[in-house]
Design an enzyme around this catalytic site. Sequence first.
Site, PDB file in Angstrom:
ATOM      1  N   PHE A 186     -45.128 -90.779 -23.759  1.00 20.58           N
ATOM      2  CA  PHE A 186     -44.423 -89.967 -24.773  1.00 20.58           C
ATOM      3  C   PHE A 186     -45.321 -89.853 -25.753  1.00 20.58           C
ATOM      4  O   PHE A 186     -45.046 -89.014 -26.418  1.00 20.58           O
ATOM      5  CB  PHE A 186     -43.331 -91.139 -25.155  1.00 20.58           C
ATOM      6  CG  PHE A 186     -42.599 -90.674 -26.279  1.00 20.58           C
ATOM      7  CD1 PHE A 186     -41.605 -89.588 -25.943  1.00 20.58           C
ATOM      8  CD2 PHE A 186     -42.429 -91.218 -27.198  1.00 20.58           C
ATOM      9  CE1 PHE A 186     -40.845 -88.910 -26.759  1.00 20.58           C
ATOM     10  CE2 PHE A 186     -41.421 -90.769 -28.308  1.00 20.58           C
ATOM     11  CZ  PHE A 186     -40.878 -89.405 -28.044  1.00 20.58           C
ATOM     12  N   ASP A 236     -49.858-100.599 -29.139  1.00 22.97           N
ATOM     13  CA  ASP A 236     -49.065-101.483 -28.051  1.00 22.97           C
ATOM     14  C   ASP A 236     -50.010-102.679 -27.650  1.00 22.97           C
ATOM     15  O   ASP A 236     -51.077-102.823 -28.497  1.00 22.97           O
ATOM     16  CB  ASP A 236     -49.380-100.494 -26.751  1.00 22.97           C
ATOM     17  CG  ASP A 236     -48.112-101.093 -25.785  1.00 22.97           C
ATOM     18  OD1 ASP A 236     -47.076-100.542 -25.219  1.00 22.97           O
ATOM     19  OD2 ASP A 236     -48.214-102.429 -25.412  1.00 22.97           O
ATOM     20  N   LYS A 258     -35.403 -99.174 -29.386  1.00 20.34           N
ATOM     21  CA  LYS A 258     -34.538 -99.726 -28.170  1.00 20.34           C
ATOM     22  C   LYS A 258     -34.238-101.178 -28.285  1.00 20.34           C
ATOM     23  O   LYS A 258     -35.054-101.693 -28.948  1.00 20.34           O
ATOM     24  CB  LYS A 258     -35.335 -99.288 -27.192  1.00 20.34           C
ATOM     25  CG  LYS A 258     -34.719 -99.862 -25.672  1.00 20.34           C
ATOM     26  CD  LYS A 258     -35.613 -99.643 -24.703  1.00 20.34           C
ATOM     27  CE  LYS A 258     -37.017-100.247 -24.329  1.00 20.34           C
ATOM     28  NZ  LYS A 258     -37.751 -99.694 -23.044  1.00 20.34           N
ATOM     29  N   ASP A 285     -40.115 -98.145 -28.825  1.00 20.07           N
ATOM     30  CA  ASP A 285     -39.544 -98.322 -27.242  1.00 20.07           C
ATOM     31  C   ASP A 285     -39.903 -99.816 -26.581  1.00 20.07           C
ATOM     32  O   ASP A 285     -40.027 -99.657 -25.706  1.00 20.07           O
ATOM     33  CB  ASP A 285     -40.079 -97.257 -26.224  1.00 20.07           C
ATOM     34  CG  ASP A 285     -39.435 -96.905 -25.047  1.00 20.07           C
ATOM     35  OD1 ASP A 285     -38.141 -97.280 -25.210  1.00 20.07           O
ATOM     36  OD2 ASP A 285     -39.884 -96.488 -23.984  1.00 20.07           O
ATOM     37  N   ASP A 345     -50.837-106.399 -31.584  1.00 21.26           N
ATOM     38  CA  ASP A 345     -49.524-107.265 -31.538  1.00 21.26           C
ATOM     39  C   ASP A 345     -48.520-106.970 -32.919  1.00 21.26           C
ATOM     40  O   ASP A 345     -48.676-107.465 -33.739  1.00 21.26           O
ATOM     41  CB  ASP A 345     -49.859-108.431 -31.393  1.00 21.26           C
ATOM     42  CG  ASP A 345     -48.871-109.362 -31.326  1.00 21.26           C
ATOM     43  OD1 ASP A 345     -47.431-109.045 -31.324  1.00 21.26           O
ATOM     44  OD2 ASP A 345     -48.855-110.589 -30.912  1.00 21.26           O
TER      45      ASP A 345
END
Length: 176
Positions: A28, A46, A128, A88, A64
Amino acid sequence: KLEELVERFHLLRAGVRVLDLGAAPGGFLQVIARAVGPSGLAVGVDLVPLRPFTEAWVRTAVVDVLADDAGQQIAAVAPGPYDAVLSDMAPKTTGVRATDEARSIRLAERALELARALGKPGSSFVAKLFMGGEFESFRARLREAYREVKVVRPEATRSASVEIYLVGLGLRPGGV
């Protein structure tokens, strides 16, 4: 799913600055990079390293987001403000619904904290989360920060999934 949301709400365009939380493996982020182009900035973070990108306007880092200094780590990669913060992120699931929902809400709350700190007034937010008991209180916090809040279940979501997306449009000045 995120592609559907960014198209539906017109969140990506040339020249904007976008922060992608939970960006691994990077597919993405590639979509974001194409949309924002060389006049924009696509930043992906990530817990695990992302694949390398050759585009100069794409930056990645292992961060993190639950760490106390996550905002400073992200700012070191590329300082804000951002036009959109997209999350996400999902917890490692345990199979215990209440635990998984609580972990999902915590990640969404942290994404919102980062969006308030790093987003510019008028910016957008997508997160999300797993639908559960704390959903309404999280949506209320989102409504405090954004002029408009949408609850969306993308078409690509499996019918049995408890996954839902919240979209915040128009970050209020000062994030509140």
